[in-house]
Write an enzyme that holds these catalytic residues in place. Sequence first.
Site, PDB file in Angstrom:
ATOM      1  N   ASP A 451      30.235  43.959  41.664  1.00 40.56           N
ATOM      2  CA  ASP A 451      31.643  44.060  42.006  1.00 40.56           C
ATOM      3  C   ASP A 451      31.828  44.687  43.385  1.00 40.56           C
ATOM      4  OD1 ASP A 451      34.352  43.714  41.578  1.00 40.56           O
ATOM      5  OD2 ASP A 451      34.351  44.701  39.625  1.00 40.56           O
ATOM      6  N   ASP A 515      40.752  38.069  38.647  1.00 38.42           N
ATOM      7  CA  ASP A 515      40.977  39.033  37.579  1.00 38.42           C
ATOM      8  C   ASP A 515      42.120  38.614  36.664  1.00 38.42           C
ATOM      9  OD1 ASP A 515      38.928  40.709  38.258  1.00 38.42           O
ATOM     10  OD2 ASP A 515      40.162  42.151  39.349  1.00 38.42           O
TER      11      ASP A 515
END
Length: 712
Positions: A451, A515
């Site tokens: 990430d 997301d």
Amino acid sequence: MTNDTTIRMLRRDGVGLIVDTDTRTGLPAVLHWGADLGPGLPSAAELTLIASRQSEPGTLDAAWQVPLVPQESDGWAGTPGLLVTRDGLPVFPRWSAVHVWQDDAVLEVDANDAASALSLRSRIEIGAGGLVLVSHELRNDGDGVVEVSRLDAILPVPKRAATLTTFGGRWTGEKQPTTYDMPPGPTLRGSRRGRGGHDAPWATLASVEAPRNRTGEIWAVHLGWSADLEHRVDRMTEHATMLGAGELLRPAEMRLQRGETYRTPTAYFAWSDAGLDGVSARFHTWMRARPAHPSTERPLVLNTWEAVYFDHSPAKLARLARRAAEVGVERFVLDDGWFPARHNDTAGLGDWVVDHESWPDGLEPLAELVHELGMEFGLWFEPEMINLDSDLARQHPDWILGNPASVPSPAGLSWRTQYVLDLANPDAFEHVRSQMSALVTALKIDFIKWDHNRDLVEAVHEGRPATHLETEAAYRLMARIKHDHPGIEIESCSSGGARSDLGVLAYTDRVWASDSNDAIERHDIQRWTELLLPPELIGAHVGPSPAHSSGRTIDLSYRIITSLQGSAGFEWNLLGCSEDELEQVQAFARVYKRLRPVLHGGSVMHADLFDPALRARGVVSADRAEAVWTFSTVAAPREALAERVRLEGLDPERRYRVEVLDEVGKAEWGWITPGWLDARTVEISGRLLAEVGLQMPTMWPGQAILVHLTAV
């Protein structure tokens, strides 16, 4: 007029370039980029007809060819292709080609300028699928410091390509296209976030008209770079329109001592005469031909983020792992929250050791259980980041990449109270590498979710802008982890899809598209991500309902069908599923495993539809024996009668059985006629499906249907 002997032709997979290597500037000039014109070079007479110089009074006496790296001295008034200084003074190279090398699909030209003590190597390659790759290398051959401010890759497009499509977006709303008339003069579209960004120029398209899915000419560019960049279009009155891209360099960022070289990121160009799907076909073919492209079937994934967030209970996660295995999951990924002090998103980044408060026995029991259940084990890291509330920051505050005056940052600049770790510092690099590697070895980790949740702000290393250094260090760390642990796979996630370019995909095996797990929003996010990336590289998970990112309630069948359009999985606590939902989930796993050879190996296509609420997406196998189509709505249909959808790509001489795969579940039929396509013996010719089409049912907003076609 140019002599025939200086004309070079590159050809591959339906794409051709005609390049003149004897221009006034000493650099190659591309005279044609588009359809393969067949063998044989154009004669001098033919070139006179297609490319002779014509100008009107009041314009510069410019060379009619635009070289690969145009400058003001070429009579070029657009954005310069190269901007450099030596010891703070401008340099204006006058290039001379000293070596030209060519094969059928590659051209390399070495040029230098003794007066400015610079050398330039330019490379053009037509890769698999007809994708064109352009890059440059600039070397300082003299004394003093050469500072590079710009070095772009550009190719010409015809003036009839007067429509421009660019991309922007936001968090949970990536890759949103905007189409408008191409303005005159130079147009620059950039990103200065240090990681691409949700609003980065994903691609830039020049087209004759507003781009359509299946028809029309389009010229596209994408830069394989995961940080600051600019896309450019120069619609100049004296020249062909130029389309290109390059790294956006900050002042003093790229400084070359004698003998040092700057290599540009590769720019990828695609020409299509078959609309947007033709652009996709070129990118997908090239991506799938890479030696590092994933060669195994893409596993069904369960990622724990939206299942547990920071609530890490070993017992609960063990139950979740067992449930995942029961329903057919093949890869179990433990997300954020497993390392010290990580009870929220304000602490712990940089300390890549297991939190023994939450995990008193370590992660070994969970990893062993996951492997015993026949699944791969994955773990979340954010290796490029650091929290001030961490042992690492307390021990090495000097490892934070940024202006010391901004640490801690003013309100609003820290983003989750995290900062960037200076991976260009060898000690910081080794700290992260060693801690990650130790865990990969101890836990037999198969997969890393990598990430990157923060923009780079005032990123400086040893007093100079360092976005380029940081990006290269991140690439180097990824490459080192994969080298030291053969077979491990990496997903690139950056607050969703903020880093999903072809640069990072040279080191990773898939990207997290967004997301947003709102399946209605995901439809278009995934559609525009797969403009360049084949679906097997695009993480697409079934999330809970209501969706955590939007609050919208969406039927499970719709969420499943949306997930089937990528590399499928779950972002959901399956322990809370009802018996009916578990049956649907198990059916989903069976359908995904049965269809993924087609879904992840076929040609992707999108029907052109009149109604903006309707979507029709298909994947046709390479042998045209099988296809999977999705019919769906993202809003209320405009009209009562839905459209007929032309299912292209099939063999017109074969007949196909058409059936609805309702085993993944279906919403209440709503307006859909009961029994629509329910007769599993329906057969129809490929020609009729392509030329006339299949009647879509009328659907409620937020409904989707999965249609399977098999040759008989």
